[in-house]
Design an enzyme around this catalytic site. Structure first.
Site, short mmCIF file in Angstrom:
data_model
loop_
_atom_site.label_atom_id
_atom_site.label_comp_id
_atom_site.label_asym_id
_atom_site.label_seq_id
_atom_site.Cartn_x
_atom_site.Cartn_y
_atom_site.Cartn_z
N LYS A 252 0.84 -1.20 0.00
CA LYS A 252 0.00 0.00 0.00
C LYS A 252 0.88 1.25 0.00
O LYS A 252 0.63 2.20 -0.74
CB LYS A 252 -0.93 0.01 1.23
N GLN B 170 -4.71 -1.07 9.83
CA GLN B 170 -4.65 -2.41 9.23
C GLN B 170 -5.22 -3.45 10.21
O GLN B 170 -4.86 -3.48 11.38
CB GLN B 170 -3.19 -2.74 8.86
N ASP C 144 -11.04 3.17 4.21
CA ASP C 144 -11.48 1.77 4.14
C ASP C 144 -12.99 1.65 3.97
O ASP C 144 -13.49 0.58 3.60
CB ASP C 144 -11.13 1.06 5.47
N1 GUN Z 1 -6.91 -6.43 6.45
C1 GUN Z 1 -7.20 -7.18 5.38
N2 GUN Z 1 -7.82 -6.43 4.43
C2 GUN Z 1 -7.91 -5.18 4.94
C3 GUN Z 1 -8.46 -3.97 4.43
O1 GUN Z 1 -9.00 -3.88 3.32
N3 GUN Z 1 -8.36 -2.90 5.26
C4 GUN Z 1 -7.80 -2.97 6.49
N4 GUN Z 1 -7.76 -1.86 7.22
N5 GUN Z 1 -7.29 -4.08 6.98
C5 GUN Z 1 -7.35 -5.18 6.20
#
Ligand code: GUN
Length: 278
Positions: free
Chosen positions: A51, A95, A118
């Site tokens: 990311k 996350q 998100d």
């Molecule tokens: N963990 C796995 N996928 C995601 C996501 O799309 N966003 C976040 N914040 N954590 C994750």
């Protein structure tokens, strides 16, 4: 047809970069994304690294705040408040999963919904389900993008979603409802998964069960979207038995190289939209 998620994600990232470049020229400002990463869960480390890298490539000012797995909930909440108040930060992403001493609900609720890239905050969840303007979770948004690349008119199609998570299944259902699909969500307590899947014009598998969807579970002409990322030995496989399904359907996403790259591209898009919305 095999849907090339890598290529589609590259195109979307290119569009995002172009817009950020032009906003930078006009206002001398760029979007900022802060990711909070707690603990040392290996998949999260990899996702967050990706990311950060992709965000920087499109010109987003990207920062990762790391905490050891013992960090207190209070400390993380304090950081979120600080980021909410910081005008240079357009997007905040915590996350998941979180260590057990930290309450996920409290953390998500603490993020300013306008910075919730998100789309997990209840305000965004509620707006999406009411059909209002909302930030939409990145993975289902990426799935919809790939579905629409294959079939532009989804009205009246029967969509079957395997999995009812807040991250994927539920928002996916809302998005497909908005497209006028007839939507079925199936899950671990569903009586006959195969029978339900056989009704699908659009099948989205998001349960985390390796190779669950078999060749005789799909209708000819179905569009199959595989959200699963499952480790099998040293191989990564999806929730769909790709080799046995691919020749029976109209279109299918591979794993890897399908939904995964789209998730990150949509995160960058969401960050840009949050930046523009403030
Ligand atoms: N963990 C796995 N996928 C995601 C996501 O799309 N966003 C976040 N914040 N954590 C994750």
């Amino acid at each position: 047809m095999i849907i090339d998620g890598k290529k589609e994600a590259e195109l979307l990232r290119h569009e995002v970069k172009k817009e950020i470049d032009s906003l930078k020229l006009k206002n001398n400002k760029v979007p900022g994304l802060t990711v909070i990463l707690i603990g040392d869960f290996a998949p999260s480390q990899i996702y967050v690294k990706n990311k950060e890298k992709k965000a920087k490539e499109v010109g987003i000012n990207s920062e990762v705040v790391r905490y050891p797995k013992e960090v207190s909930e209070q400390e993380v909440l304090k950081k979120i408040k600080e980021l909410n108040d910081n005008n240079a930060v357009s997007g905040i992403l915590v996350q998941l999963p979180l260590p057990s001493q930290i309450n996920k609900e409290k953390i998500i609720n603490a993020i300013n919904p306008l910075k919730d890239v998100d789309g997990f905050h209840p305000v965004n969840v509620g707006n999406l389900s009411s059909g209002y303007h909302a930030t939409v979770p990145c993975t289902p948004l990426g799935c919809l993008f790939l579905i629409k690349k294959t079939e532009s008119n989804l009205s009246g199609k029967h969509a079957v979603i395997i999995g009812r998570s807040n991250l994927n299944g539920k928002p996916m259902a809302q998005l497909l409802l908005k497209e006028n699909c007839t939507v079925t969500i199936v899950h671990s307590k569903t009586k006959d998964l195969k029978i339900e899947c056989l009704k699908a014009d659009i099948l989205v598998a998001a349960v985390g069960v390796p190779n669950l969807v078999k060749g005789d579970w799909v209708k000819k002409d179905a569009i199959v979207i595989d959200v699963g990322i499952n480790k099998m030995g040293d191989k990564i496989v999806g929730d769909v038995d790709f080799d046995n399904v691919k020749d029976k359907v109209r279109a299918i996403t591979p794993v890897p190289g399908g939904v995964g790259p789209m998730t990150i591209a949509c995160l960058l898009k969401n960050t840009l939209e949050c930046f523009k919305g403030r």
